[in-house]
Scaffold this motif. Structure first.
Motif, short mmCIF file in Angstrom:
data_model
loop_
_atom_site.label_atom_id
_atom_site.label_comp_id
_atom_site.label_asym_id
_atom_site.label_seq_id
_atom_site.Cartn_x
_atom_site.Cartn_y
_atom_site.Cartn_z
N THR A 110 0.85 -1.18 0.00
CA THR A 110 0.00 0.00 0.00
C THR A 110 0.89 1.23 0.00
O THR A 110 1.80 1.35 0.81
CB THR A 110 -0.92 0.02 1.24
OG1 THR A 110 -1.68 -1.18 1.26
CG2 THR A 110 -1.84 1.21 1.22
N SER A 111 0.60 2.14 -0.92
CA SER A 111 1.34 3.40 -1.00
C SER A 111 0.82 4.37 0.04
O SER A 111 -0.40 4.50 0.23
CB SER A 111 1.17 4.00 -2.40
OG SER A 111 1.66 5.32 -2.42
N TRP A 112 1.71 5.08 0.71
CA TRP A 112 1.31 6.12 1.65
C TRP A 112 1.95 7.45 1.26
O TRP A 112 2.14 8.32 2.09
CB TRP A 112 1.66 5.73 3.08
CG TRP A 112 0.84 4.57 3.52
CD1 TRP A 112 1.27 3.30 3.75
CD2 TRP A 112 -0.57 4.54 3.72
NE1 TRP A 112 0.23 2.49 4.09
CE2 TRP A 112 -0.92 3.23 4.08
CE3 TRP A 112 -1.58 5.49 3.63
CZ2 TRP A 112 -2.23 2.85 4.34
CZ3 TRP A 112 -2.87 5.11 3.89
CH2 TRP A 112 -3.19 3.81 4.25
N THR A 113 2.26 7.60 -0.03
CA THR A 113 2.80 8.87 -0.50
C THR A 113 1.69 9.90 -0.59
O THR A 113 0.50 9.55 -0.64
CB THR A 113 3.44 8.70 -1.89
OG1 THR A 113 2.41 8.35 -2.83
CG2 THR A 113 4.53 7.65 -1.89
N PRO A 129 -2.09 8.13 -1.67
CA PRO A 129 -2.36 7.59 -0.33
C PRO A 129 -3.37 6.44 -0.36
O PRO A 129 -4.43 6.55 -0.95
CB PRO A 129 -2.94 8.79 0.43
CG PRO A 129 -3.56 9.63 -0.63
CD PRO A 129 -2.68 9.46 -1.84
N GLY A 130 -2.99 5.32 0.25
CA GLY A 130 -3.88 4.18 0.36
C GLY A 130 -4.03 3.36 -0.91
O GLY A 130 -4.78 2.40 -0.94
N LEU A 163 -7.33 12.02 7.95
CA LEU A 163 -6.08 11.68 8.64
C LEU A 163 -5.73 12.76 9.65
O LEU A 163 -5.39 12.46 10.80
CB LEU A 163 -4.95 11.50 7.63
CG LEU A 163 -3.62 11.02 8.16
CD1 LEU A 163 -3.76 9.64 8.81
CD2 LEU A 163 -2.59 10.96 7.04
#
Length: 114
Positions: free
Chosen positions: A21-24, A28-29, A66
């Motif tokens: 999972t990408s959190w950049t 995101p997500g 968030l």
């Protein structure tokens, strides 16, 4: 998040891909498949998105939620600290009350003897 992908995806080295999972800020997500050795520096850089691109509206909503969650955690931590402080104050006040009660009893005893 990282787990082995159930499908038959293999990286350029022939190793089963892992689902990540990408959190950049840009994704995101968003989930993708990648070489399991990517973080070790020995990976082949295989990469394939599973999820479609995220709209700017969804990104904005994601980061708003968030921030709200983070601020709730900060408020909870602040409240917990205040609670610890108040409990400490109560403990000290109880000790003062106990000390004053002993002193009162002593003064009453002195008064009776007079």
């Amino acid at each position: 998040m990282e787990k082995e992908f159930d499908g038959d995806c293999r990286c350029y080295y022939g190793v089963h891909c892992v689902l990540k999972t990408s959190w950049t800020d840009e994704n995101p997500g968003r989930m993708f498949l990648g070489c399991p050795n990517y973080r070790d520096g020995g990976g082949c850089n295989y990469f394939d998105w599973i999820d479609p691109p995220i709209s700017n509206r969804k990104k904005s909503t994601f980061f708003s939620l968030l921030r709200r969650n983070e601020s709730s955690e900060v408020r909870q931590h602040r409240i917990e600290n205040k609670l610890e402080f108040v409990e400490g104050e109560m403990h000290m006040l109880r000790a003062d009350v106990d000390r004053l009660e002993v002193e009162r009893q002593s003064l009453e005893e002195n008064l009776r003897t007079l």
